[in-house]
Design an enzyme around this catalytic site. Structure first.
Site, mmCIF file in Angstrom:
data_model
loop_
_atom_site.group_PDB
_atom_site.id
_atom_site.type_symbol
_atom_site.label_atom_id
_atom_site.label_comp_id
_atom_site.label_asym_id
_atom_site.label_seq_id
_atom_site.Cartn_x
_atom_site.Cartn_y
_atom_site.Cartn_z
ATOM 1 N N TRP A 257 18.617 8.450 -10.689
ATOM 2 C CA TRP A 257 19.864 7.922 -11.222
ATOM 3 C C TRP A 257 19.842 7.643 -12.719
ATOM 4 O O TRP A 257 20.892 7.615 -13.351
ATOM 5 C CB TRP A 257 20.212 6.626 -10.499
ATOM 6 C CG TRP A 257 20.656 6.832 -9.098
ATOM 7 C CD1 TRP A 257 19.882 6.807 -7.972
ATOM 8 C CD2 TRP A 257 21.978 7.125 -8.649
ATOM 9 N NE1 TRP A 257 20.638 7.057 -6.864
ATOM 10 C CE2 TRP A 257 21.936 7.255 -7.246
ATOM 11 C CE3 TRP A 257 23.205 7.277 -9.298
ATOM 12 C CZ2 TRP A 257 23.072 7.523 -6.482
ATOM 13 C CZ3 TRP A 257 24.319 7.548 -8.536
ATOM 14 C CH2 TRP A 257 24.248 7.668 -7.156
ATOM 15 N N ASN B 60 16.872 6.561 -2.856
ATOM 16 C CA ASN B 60 16.722 6.411 -1.407
ATOM 17 C C ASN B 60 16.589 7.736 -0.666
ATOM 18 O O ASN B 60 17.034 8.788 -1.140
ATOM 19 C CB ASN B 60 17.925 5.662 -0.835
ATOM 20 C CG ASN B 60 19.245 6.333 -1.202
ATOM 21 O OD1 ASN B 60 19.777 6.077 -2.277
ATOM 22 N ND2 ASN B 60 19.766 7.193 -0.330
ATOM 23 N N ASP C 84 18.493 1.051 2.046
ATOM 24 C CA ASP C 84 19.118 1.535 0.814
ATOM 25 C C ASP C 84 18.697 0.710 -0.398
ATOM 26 O O ASP C 84 19.484 0.457 -1.306
ATOM 27 C CB ASP C 84 20.645 1.543 0.943
ATOM 28 C CG ASP C 84 21.288 2.402 -0.144
ATOM 29 O OD1 ASP C 84 20.836 3.527 -0.352
ATOM 30 O OD2 ASP C 84 22.232 1.925 -0.790
#
Length: 569
Positions: A279, A297, A340
């Protein structure tokens, strides 16, 4: 990497698909020039290498290759910060989630918005110089909002990664497109919200899509041509690992190892659709030519029955060689994650105290678990972890069909928000979320590039949500100070040599705090959520603080479209 109100969307555009093999493509898109060309000299690699010493500029989205978000400017300090006033406000054309981290070079600022717009602004006045609006492909599938977190410059080119998974090189002076490359197929769930990292004529980019059954990666492209140079797959073909039963802090994760082994025997290694998005920016160690990044994740998020094993390298710190992408080391925080709680906030390179008390090159990461993890840069091994910055309850209770309560919730802890450090105080500054949730599991087959959570995580009605700003001594793991906030914190934080930290809240508050004790020294109400990382720079001998105020899709904070710069009168 997903959240209590996970948002996914399919954008249907009017333009046709770019066809042919993935690679550089000539495109005829034009920027809208407003006031002429940006007056900017080509940015050299030497400038980028020494970005942490530049008082005038903010050359990378997190300040420098080490990702420290510590700026040497000190004109604005503890004694005079109360005199900060709005210097200018620029309103973008897009009123949607704003997570951009502005960069500034020679008095020119570059910012981005949701849906992959780029603006060049006069950093002294806020006047628009040019505006590039990316022409989206026919399908864009994304998680957590149509965000974009910024651009980077090398030479005379600005590099942008787009929501429809393209890498675009623009002319820094005019915003005209020089080349465009396909990164991955958005119909399979791939998208881009991160800013590229440009180093030694390479453009580095990870991928979103951990909620869609992708196979994650970091890729390097030639900065001049857009040609793909190497790919590191964040999910190896053997993703099983060591069958770890405890997390990085030594707590039991209640895995049923025998059931997982039985599943592996039936269905094999699930590596092809195991997720593992990246990310945020990698940190670059210029001395050793190594990259450090964190991987998100596994997929599906909450249903571990379909993905036996540790699910390498999800939820991990990973290091690879800059020139080749060759694997060097990793450390996994949570094996076989079913909550998560992916690693999302960018890692930071700095000197730390090792286990023997001697100073060594280190790398730290702030996790959604609420810990700051301190590693030895040489082999990725864990040296220590901090005290928990948020409440932790019932860890690691497994998700159930009815829904099981566990804290932290799926947003963290520390979300994607970059942290900042002050090396003179050995402090790391993080913003945190407290959102009690229940985790519900529901097994579903792979949905061909659509959202694949394997259940749901839900905010618990009636339970209070909040946030905090936390200063952690990374050489001891102890929390030095903490400021409570009325809403969960997401966006980022900045530290300066003036003894200050700056950060914003979803209610529109943007504030400065004493970096030594957390005392609030100044604040401003922006009218929309301040959920973006601040930057600072100097023009004409005057220091400015700049931040985006546009709210956040992920936690549904009030939207806006303002870039706001502050200075002393």
């Amino acid at each position: 990497m997903n959240r209590y109100s996970i948002l996914c969307a399919t954008f249907v555009g009017l333009a046709g698909c770019l066809t042919g093999p993935i690679g550089a493509q000539e495109v005829k898109q034009e920027a809208r020039s407003v006031s002429g060309q940006a007056t900017i000299s080509p940015v050299t690699q030497q400038q980028l290498d020494s970005a942490d010493k530049s008082v005038n500029n903010f050359l990378l989205t997190n300040g420098n290759y080490a990702q420290t978000r510590f700026h040497p400017a000190r004109q604005i300090g503890r004694d005079n910060v109360k005199g900060l006033r709005v210097a200018w406000i620029f309103q973008t054309d897009v009123k949607e989630s704003l997570e951009t981290s502005p960069i500034v070079i020679d008095g020119v600022m570059y910012v981005t918005t949701s849906f992959s717009h780029v603006y060049a602004l006069d950093a002294k006045t806020g006047a628009e110089i040019w505006h590039y609006k990316h022409k989206m492909g026919p399908v864009t599938t994304y998680c957590c909002g149509p965000n974009n977190r910024g651009v980077q410059i090398l030479g005379d080119l600005v590099y942008l990664a787009t929501l429809d998974s393209k890498l675009v090189a623009l002319k820094a002076k005019t915003g005209d497109v020089v080349w465009q490359s396909d990164i991955a197929d958005p119909e399979l769930g791939y998208s881009e919200t991160m800013a590229p990292t440009v180093i030694k004529d390479k453009v580095l980019i990870g991928t979103n899509g951990g909620e869609y059954g992708i196979r994650g990666f970091v890729k390097a492209y030639d900065a001049k041509t857009g040609k793909l140079l190497w790919t590191f797959l964040t999910i190896p073909e053997n993703s099983v690992g060591v069958w770890a039963t405890k997390d990085a802090t030594g707590r039991d994760m209640h895995r049923n190892i025998q059931a997982e082994k039985d599943q592996l025997a039936k269905t094999g290694d699930p590596f092809e659709k195991l997720g593992g998005g990246v990310w945020q920016n990698p940190a670059v160690d210029l001395a050793t030519n190594r990259l450090y990044f964190v991987v998100g994740n596994p997929s599906p998020d909450l249903d571990g029955s379909m993905r036996p094993g540790d699910n390498l390298y999800t939820n991990s710190l990973v290091s690879v060689d800059l020139d080749t992408g060759k694997y060097l080391c990793h450390f996994q925080y949570i094996a076989h994650d079913v909550w998560d709680l992916d690693a999302a906030s960018p890692p930071v390179l700095l000197d730390v105290k090792g286990k023997d008390g001697k100073t060594i090159p280190g790398v730290i990461h702030a996790g959604k678990t609420g810990h700051i993890y301190v590693h030895d840069r040489k082999d990725c091994s864990l040296i220590r972890f901090s005290e928990a910055m948020v409440a932790q309850e019932n860890m690691w209770t497994l998700p159930t069909k009815e829904g099981a309560r566990m804290l932290p919730g799926a947003n963290g802890g520390v979300e994607w928000s970059p942290i900042a450090i002050d090396p003179s105080q050995s402090l790391a500054y993080a913003i945190n979320l407290h959102q009690p949730m229940t985790y519900q599991v529901e097994s579903t087959p792979y949905p061909n590039g659509k959202l694949w959570l394997g259940g749901a995580f839900k905010v618990i009605p009636g339970e209070a949500q909040s946030g905090n700003i936390t200063a952690v001594d990374y050489n001891t793991g102890k929390i030095k100070w903490q400021v409570k906030t009325p809403e969960p914190m997401i966006g980022g934080i900045l530290a300066t040599a003036g003894g200050l930290v700056f950060t914003g809240e979803g209610n529109g508050k943007f504030a400065a705090y004493n970096s030594s004790n957390g005392k609030e020294l100044w604040s401003f109400r922006a009218g929309a959520g301040v959920n973006a990382p601040p930057s600072t720079y100097m023009v004409g001998g005057k220091q400015y603080i700049v931040v985006g105020a546009g709210g956040n899709t992920q936690i549904d904070f009030r939207r806006g479209n303002n870039i706001i710069a502050f200075s002393l009168n």
